[in-house]
Scaffold this motif. Structure first.
Motif, PDB file in Angstrom:
ATOM      1  N   ILE A  96     -20.427 -56.115 -31.362  1.00  0.00           N
ATOM      2  CA  ILE A  96     -20.370 -54.863 -32.101  1.00  0.00           C
ATOM      3  C   ILE A  96     -20.590 -53.669 -31.182  1.00  0.00           C
ATOM      4  N   GLU A  97     -21.490 -53.829 -30.241  1.00  0.00           N
ATOM      5  CA  GLU A  97     -21.765 -52.699 -29.349  1.00  0.00           C
ATOM      6  C   GLU A  97     -20.682 -52.499 -28.298  1.00  0.00           C
ATOM      7  N   LEU A  98     -19.854 -53.509 -28.102  1.00  0.00           N
ATOM      8  CA  LEU A  98     -18.743 -53.330 -27.154  1.00  0.00           C
ATOM      9  C   LEU A  98     -17.668 -52.419 -27.738  1.00  0.00           C
ATOM     10  N   LEU A  99     -17.634 -52.303 -29.062  1.00  0.00           N
ATOM     11  CA  LEU A  99     -16.650 -51.411 -29.680  1.00  0.00           C
ATOM     12  C   LEU A  99     -16.900 -49.984 -29.198  1.00  0.00           C
ATOM     13  N   GLY A 100     -15.828 -49.337 -28.740  1.00  0.00           N
ATOM     14  CA  GLY A 100     -15.960 -47.971 -28.237  1.00  0.00           C
ATOM     15  C   GLY A 100     -16.218 -47.888 -26.737  1.00  0.00           C
ATOM     16  N   LYS A 101     -16.605 -49.007 -26.116  1.00  0.00           N
ATOM     17  CA  LYS A 101     -16.857 -49.004 -24.671  1.00  0.00           C
ATOM     18  C   LYS A 101     -15.525 -49.028 -23.912  1.00  0.00           C
ATOM     19  N   LEU A 102     -15.608 -48.739 -22.621  1.00  0.00           N
ATOM     20  CA  LEU A 102     -14.395 -48.643 -21.811  1.00  0.00           C
ATOM     21  C   LEU A 102     -14.226 -49.883 -20.935  1.00  0.00           C
ATOM     22  N   LEU A 103     -13.130 -50.583 -21.126  1.00  0.00           N
ATOM     23  CA  LEU A 103     -12.810 -51.746 -20.287  1.00  0.00           C
ATOM     24  C   LEU A 103     -11.928 -51.268 -19.142  1.00  0.00           C
ATOM     25  N   VAL A 104     -12.390 -51.504 -17.909  1.00  0.00           N
ATOM     26  CA  VAL A 104     -11.703 -50.955 -16.738  1.00  0.00           C
ATOM     27  C   VAL A 104     -11.258 -52.082 -15.811  1.00  0.00           C
ATOM     28  N   SER A 105     -10.031 -51.983 -15.334  1.00  0.00           N
ATOM     29  CA  SER A 105      -9.492 -52.969 -14.390  1.00  0.00           C
ATOM     30  C   SER A 105      -8.916 -52.245 -13.185  1.00  0.00           C
TER      31      SER A 105
END
Length: 213
Positions: free
Chosen positions: A19-28
DNA sequence: GTTCGGATTATCT
DNA sequence: GATAATCCGAACC
């Protein structure tokens, strides 16, 4: 680079982390460049007791990453594509969050190059497309997501005031359909699955309320 | 070695 | 929504 999520973030109950990962930025970041997106859809897989979780059949070479430290990437192939998970730690059990969709934020041109001519909305809508857009391959399996190199998740402004978290059964799994372990931002155009999930199969997520002191 | 099914997606109807 | 493509890992022989 923003604030990379530390090991302690992942070292918690898998549903909480999902739930807390929602809204976070996934960067590659690869040799091709940097691409990133805001996480808008995830699923939680709950260790051995969850029949839909790969770890439910015990440790194998294929799912070994799930038995690693919290903050480890678990990337597995399916139907000629890859899916990306972040390993978490619910009471010492192998569990992970599957990231199913992102809202592209940076490196859109690179994503387009990787994905070919598809509608903007479909760039990273779905776990396989997401991996293709970000260049996440099997070489990222067991990658340390907390090092801030190659592939990581960053703190982000997060949720917007207008956004609501809903949950539903997980997509594509045949087992444990009674478990509402898919979490997504209702109405976000980059979320996968049917545009209007049946109301009976989706409910608003209620954050646990703290006791009044 | 073979078989089987899947945390998918593109391409139909 | 239904189906077919497609391929890897696991399980079994």
């Amino acid at each position: 680079m923003g604030h990379v999520l530390p090991p302690a973030f992942y070292d918690r109950n898998v549903v909480e982390v999902a739930i807390e990962l929602l809204g976070k930025l996934l960067v590659s970041r690869t040799r091709e460049g940097l691409a990133a997106g805001r996480i808008v859809e995830v699923e939680a897989y709950l260790s051995r007791r969850d029949k839909a979780c790969h770890a439910s059949r015990g440790r194998t070479p294929g799912n070994a990453a799930m038995f690693g430290d919290p903050g480890t990437a678990y990337v597995y192939p399916i139907h000629s594509r890859c899916c990306f998970n972040a390993v978490t730690q619910p009471e010492g059990e192998p569990s992970a969050v599957l990231v199913r969709a992102i809202e592209p934020c940076r490196g859109e041109s690179l994503m387009k190059r990787r994905r070919g001519a598809v509608p903007e909305m479909d760039l990273a809508r779905g776990p396989g497309r997401l991996c293709e857009a970000l260049g996440i391959g099997r070489d990222r399996n067991k990658h340390n997501l907390t090092s801030g190199r190659g592939l990581w998740i960053e703190q982000n402004p997060g949720m917007r005031l207008s956004e609501a978290i809903y949950c539903s059964p997980r997509i594509g799994v045949t087992r444990a359909q009674d478990r509402y372990l898919r979490f997504f931002l209702l109405g976000n155009r980059y979320v996968s699955g049917p545009r209007r999930p049946p109301r009976k199969r989706r409910v608003k997520y209620q954050f646990p309320t703290r006791g009044v002191e």
